[in-house]
Design a protein around this motif. Sequence first.
Motif, PDB file in Angstrom:
ATOM      1  N   ASN A   1       2.735  14.187  15.603  1.00 29.90           N
ATOM      2  CA  ASN A   1       3.883  14.981  16.157  1.00 29.90           C
ATOM      3  C   ASN A   1       3.642  16.283  15.105  1.00 29.90           C
ATOM      4  O   ASN A   1       4.591  16.789  14.767  1.00 29.90           O
ATOM      5  N   TYR A   2       3.752  15.490  13.908  1.00 34.15           N
ATOM      6  CA  TYR A   2       3.780  16.620  12.790  1.00 34.15           C
ATOM      7  C   TYR A   2       2.723  17.561  12.501  1.00 34.15           C
ATOM      8  O   TYR A   2       3.414  18.046  11.141  1.00 34.15           O
TER       9      TYR A   2
ATOM     10  N   PRO B   1       5.051   5.990  11.848  1.00 30.68           N
ATOM     11  CA  PRO B   1       4.536   6.943  11.403  1.00 30.68           C
ATOM     12  C   PRO B   1       4.101   6.947   9.250  1.00 30.68           C
ATOM     13  O   PRO B   1       5.654   8.173   9.247  1.00 30.68           O
ATOM     14  N   PHE B   2       3.436   7.181   9.162  1.00 30.44           N
ATOM     15  CA  PHE B   2       3.345   7.842   7.925  1.00 30.44           C
ATOM     16  C   PHE B   2       3.624   8.727   7.259  1.00 30.44           C
ATOM     17  O   PHE B   2       4.776   8.929   6.965  1.00 30.44           O
ATOM     18  N   LEU B   3       4.176  10.146   8.752  1.00 28.84           N
ATOM     19  CA  LEU B   3       4.064  11.385   8.472  1.00 28.84           C
ATOM     20  C   LEU B   3       6.088  11.642   8.661  1.00 28.84           C
ATOM     21  O   LEU B   3       6.040  12.647   8.187  1.00 28.84           O
ATOM     22  N   SER B   4       6.876  10.543   8.592  1.00 31.18           N
ATOM     23  CA  SER B   4       8.110  10.338   8.581  1.00 31.18           C
ATOM     24  C   SER B   4       7.953  10.439   7.812  1.00 31.18           C
ATOM     25  O   SER B   4       9.977  10.192   6.928  1.00 31.18           O
TER      26      SER B   4
ATOM     27  N   ASN C   1       2.518   2.623   9.392  1.00 31.41           N
ATOM     28  CA  ASN C   1       1.193   3.544  10.636  1.00 31.41           C
ATOM     29  C   ASN C   1       0.992   4.460   9.508  1.00 31.41           C
ATOM     30  O   ASN C   1       1.296   5.925  10.335  1.00 31.41           O
ATOM     31  N   PHE C   2      -0.443   4.519  10.200  1.00 28.26           N
ATOM     32  CA  PHE C   2      -1.263   6.070   9.450  1.00 28.26           C
ATOM     33  C   PHE C   2      -1.992   6.252  10.749  1.00 28.26           C
ATOM     34  O   PHE C   2      -2.739   7.516  10.174  1.00 28.26           O
TER      35      PHE C   2
END
Length: 376
Positions: free
Chosen positions: A58-59, A107-110, A127-128
Amino acid sequence: MGWEAVVAMGSVSRRIFPLSLLLFLLFDLLLNTVGGEAAKVPAIYVFGDSTADVGNNNYLPGNSPRANFPHNGIDFPFSRPTGRFSNGYNGVDFLAMHMGFRRSPPPFLSLTNKTKHQIMRGLKGVNFASGGSGIALESMGSTISMTKQIQNFAMIKSNITARIGTKTADYLLSRSIFLISTGGNDIFAYYSQINSPNNTGEELFVTTLVSKYGDHVKELYTLGARKFGVVDVPLIGCCPYPRSLNTTGGCIDMMNELALGFNNAVRALMQNLSWTLKGMKYSIGSSYALVLSVMKNPEALGYKEVKTACCGAGKFNARTGCTPNATYCSDRHHYLFWDMLHPTHRTSKLAGLAIYYGSQKFATPINFKQLVEDKV
């Protein structure tokens, strides 16, 4: 008491209690108070592709594979599309639930805004996974490669270590579960590139891919991982999309043969690594065996449709993805596949049960429950 309070208690009390007693109290709290529930392990760290992605893509900019739009998530709480390639939860969510967590870690990017709170959330797991990634697909700029996923984990570990100390972090990681679900995209890429299939080329592909897989596992071990939960590659040649490419509408046998060869090689790899890497434990859950079982006897397991995707368009509902304009079935619990490549919420739930509690047909050499309960 959450992780933040536990670590705060440790930093304040270090001058009062003997270190051994402090660590005992800390570890007991770490292992038994995650998110207010009785988690069976301190944390879960997830690596892989769209079978495990819970929103990292998403990111990402550009044309990364995404599922953060309807009709994805229609059976997720509040019918919310989260980035999972599913009508609800995915397999990692259900495995996490069996371990005592609410669902997959975030998720990592969050968590990229490195606030104290978000760093400490990493203690419960991260979660990566990134949809579209693979074991050796390093050049795909629209996804997060396995190499980059492991680098991101190293950064999380560094942040955690800075907060709670090296010994405590190492202990936490040694008791945590490292989930890996990847390989299908590598097989898709290889199949799409070959012009004249031959056994020698296929064997070289599998050998090279498994060698790279081993490099990833050894890197995670170096970073502190000891318990590995691997989910193998499913019967991908029987997914709706490959079927739609076959003039007969049948499975693409070569893709299934590659998946089976890869899965067998990974079993041998993990066994060899467990002999050479001190303290390493592992379980390999077989999504391949689960999908095969459903296809052989769908009615007995409550399925009515095992070839066509629930959501999509065209032949087998698989010539387009599950977009907002696509049609979707109302009886989703009777479908094996949600979209052109991914299982339904119900199938993921069944897989989670089989892999976590099942016999060696679905998880070997031990099941995930035994891996969780094993003392490293």
